[in-house]
Enzyme design. Structure first.
Site, mmCIF file in Angstrom:
data_model
loop_
_atom_site.group_PDB
_atom_site.id
_atom_site.type_symbol
_atom_site.label_atom_id
_atom_site.label_comp_id
_atom_site.label_asym_id
_atom_site.label_seq_id
_atom_site.Cartn_x
_atom_site.Cartn_y
_atom_site.Cartn_z
ATOM 1 N N ALA A 270 17.226 21.373 24.773
ATOM 2 C CA ALA A 270 18.544 21.869 24.365
ATOM 3 C C ALA A 270 18.343 22.739 23.136
ATOM 4 O O ALA A 270 18.513 22.286 22.010
ATOM 5 C CB ALA A 270 19.490 20.703 24.058
ATOM 6 N N PRO A 271 17.914 23.994 23.318
ATOM 7 C CA PRO A 271 17.543 24.836 22.188
ATOM 8 C C PRO A 271 18.697 25.023 21.212
ATOM 9 O O PRO A 271 19.841 25.193 21.622
ATOM 10 C CB PRO A 271 17.149 26.165 22.835
ATOM 11 C CG PRO A 271 17.260 25.998 24.295
ATOM 12 C CD PRO A 271 17.813 24.666 24.602
ATOM 13 N N ASN A 272 18.381 25.003 19.944
ATOM 14 C CA ASN A 272 19.381 25.282 18.926
ATOM 15 C C ASN A 272 18.693 25.859 17.704
ATOM 16 O O ASN A 272 17.503 25.636 17.479
ATOM 17 C CB ASN A 272 20.185 24.030 18.562
ATOM 18 C CG ASN A 272 19.304 22.900 18.084
ATOM 19 O OD1 ASN A 272 18.857 22.903 16.938
ATOM 20 N ND2 ASN A 272 19.024 21.934 18.958
ATOM 21 N N LYS B 27 24.592 25.324 12.681
ATOM 22 C CA LYS B 27 23.754 25.011 13.843
ATOM 23 C C LYS B 27 24.368 25.666 15.079
ATOM 24 O O LYS B 27 25.521 25.424 15.418
ATOM 25 C CB LYS B 27 23.651 23.499 14.035
ATOM 26 C CG LYS B 27 22.699 23.101 15.154
ATOM 27 C CD LYS B 27 22.451 21.594 15.149
ATOM 28 C CE LYS B 27 21.438 21.188 16.209
ATOM 29 N NZ LYS B 27 21.119 19.746 16.158
ATOM 30 N N ASP C 240 17.299 11.369 17.615
ATOM 31 C CA ASP C 240 16.021 11.949 17.180
ATOM 32 C C ASP C 240 15.849 11.891 15.660
ATOM 33 O O ASP C 240 15.598 12.912 15.014
ATOM 34 C CB ASP C 240 15.925 13.398 17.673
ATOM 35 C CG ASP C 240 14.474 13.853 17.787
ATOM 36 O OD1 ASP C 240 13.572 13.008 17.648
ATOM 37 O OD2 ASP C 240 14.244 15.057 18.006
#
Length: 520
Positions: free
Chosen positions: A89-91, A113, A207
């Site tokens: 889930a690129p951010n 973000k 995470d």
């Protein structure tokens, strides 16, 4: 168009909706820090509501316009990128500075973000998740102060903390490694952040690792709020190496409160070893009693073996394979709190950085009343005397009751308030809180004075967080009441948030001056 320009904690309530909101607020025993009506949510960076849960001066929670955030980040310039992560889930996280703010106010710096639309295809789901995280306020968090959800854009906005991550200071340091006492402080502060989130009904942190721990302008470690929100709507929660992922997450793909404890155990290993060691390898070393072998050699023996053993044991408990065998967040705090051995040394000194100096808090710009003067001096005795003498004259107009509403329940409620008033006058503040709470919980009638009195009772009982919540509720009931702002100022000062306290004093004094000119 400006964003976050109104009073720091002021919750604007229209005349048309004030009564409905008052009734909703009094139906809940615990006031909400942020309340946004989805049907009429502002869309142009308008302030919605603000508040604190545990003590940290931040801007009110806001729905920002895309234009605001583009201006803050120079159109999301690559030069403003702070970090990039997440293959699933690129951010990207950008540093930015809000426009139309006092240049001397370091809180105008923000972290933004940016998600892909694929991560959150449903805008309402994204907004709801952001609103849930936005209710949290604590001095151990880098708090979420807003979001933007327009077209394909999905953005979160948080406080920007200027002194890098734990990973940078621990693994990639240039000047000095983190001393032992500071590592213990990091462990405690992050455990306190997790315990607060758990107590507020947000126990899931996604995470947790050394990159999620940030250092503020004073060098104090704080936990990034971004980890409180899922990386995507399908719940992808971990992007780190599988060797550091909780075993149950590998089995079912779900993060649980116990998974967060496992991740905290990996952070403890980082603090102990100065390296990112896989938990399985570290557990073998712990079982082998090779504590000194695992300890960071850069500490050069400058640590207590007894304290290190306690931390090792705690890490071992956190990393248990069976989730039910791991400690809870309160256990973490209870274990780590007694290990703090340099409580009077500022974090920036231990971290070896320069302290960011804010300009001195401005003195109130308007003449102060006796109430304002007492609050400025933090004279709780004088505030008590003023509230006793003022009685309920400031409540006039906040309730209009017909004869038919004088039920037995109403009589009981007013009797509870009367008992509270007697206890308040006699300085029996515990009884006063109990009686005033009975009055408030019924919810038939609202009283800003009762909230102000209960706020002072909390202050005199060394509970500034509760005092701040009550003062904010008094403001919601009576948005232009200077006493509500004065009480917030005292609570903020008790929480060591002196810049925000000064802002509240100015707001209160301005309201008093406005009232003297003839406006309520």
């Amino acid at each position: 168009m400006g964003c976050c320009q109104s009073s720091l904690f002021k919750a604007p309530i229209s005349d048309d909706s004030k009564n409905n909101q008052q009734q909703q607020q009094n139906q809940q025993q615990q006031p909400q820090h942020v309340r946004i009506n989805h049907a009429s949510r502002p869309t142009n960076g308008t302030e919605t509501s603000g508040g604190l849960g545990g003590g940290c001066g931040v801007l009110s929670f806001t729905e920002f316009s895309l234009a605001d955030l583009k201006a803050a980040t120079n159109n999301f310039s690559p030069e403003f990128i702070v970090s990039e992560s997440g293959e699933k889930a690129p951010n990207v996280v950008y540093k930015g500075r809000l426009q139309n703010h006092d240049n001397n106010n370091n809180r105008s710096w923000i972290a933004v973000k940016k998600f892909t639309k694929l991560a959150w295809p449903d805008p309402k789901q994204f907004a709801d998740e952001a609103l849930g995280v936005g209710k949290l306020r604590h001095k151990r968090l880098a708090n979420l102060i807003g979001f933007c959800c327009v077209g394909d854009e999905r953005l979160l906005v948080a406080e920007y903390l200027p002194n890098d991550t734990l990973a940078k200071h621990l693994f990639h340091w240039e000047n000095q490694t983190i001393e032992w006492a500071m590592r213990l402080r990091v462990a405690l502060y992050i455990s306190e952040a997790l315990d607060y989130c758990s107590s507020e009904g947000r126990p899931l942190y996604h995470d947790l690792n050394a990159y999620r721990v940030l250092f503020d302008e004073n060098g104090d470690p704080r936990l990034s709020c971004f980890g409180l929100m899922k990386n995507s709507s399908d719940g992808k929660s971990y992007s780190t190496n599988l060797a550091y992922t909780p075993p149950e997450y590998l089995q079912n793909g779900r993060v649980t409160p116990e998974s967060v404890i496992f991740s905290f155990g990996t952070v403890l290993l980082d603090l102990l070893s100065g390296k990112h060691i896989p938990p399985s390898h570290a557990l073998d070393m712990i079982r082998g009693k090779n504590i000194r072998l695992l300890m960071d050699s850069h500490l050069e023996g400058n640590f207590s073996t007894e304290e290190a053993t306690v931390v090792f044991d705690l890490a071992s408990q956190c990393l248990q394979y069976e989730p039910r065998e791991r400690p809870n967040t309160k256990d973490l705090v209870t274990t780590l709190a007694p290990l703090q051995n340099k409580p009077d040394v500022p974090s920036y000194v231990m971290l070896g950085i320069s302290k960011h100096e804010e300009t001195a808090p401005p003195t109130p710009q308007h003449p102060l009343s006796p109430m304002g003067d007492a609050c400025t001096r933090m004279d709780l005795t004088a505030i008590h005397q003023i509230l006793v003498m003022t009685h309920y004259k400031d409540d006039e107009g906040t309730n209009e009751l017909s004869f038919q509403e004088w039920t037995q329940q109403m009589r009981d409620m007013l009797e509870a308030r009367k008992r509270g008033d007697v206890a308040f006058r006699d300085k029996d503040f515990k009884t006063a809180v109990e009686c005033y709470s009975q009055f408030i919980d019924v919810g038939t009638m609202v009283s800003p004075t009762v909230y102000a009195r209960r706020s002072l009772c909390h202050l005199l009982s060394d509970q500034p967080d509760a005092a701040l919540r009550d003062a904010m509720q008094a403001q919601c009931v009576y948005p232009d009441w200077s006493t509500a702002f004065y009480m917030q100022a005292v609570a903020l000062a008790k929480l060591d948030m002196h810049k925000d306290a000064a802002d509240m004093l100015n707001e209160a004094a301005a309201l008093e001056e406005k009232k003297q000119r003839g406006g309520r």
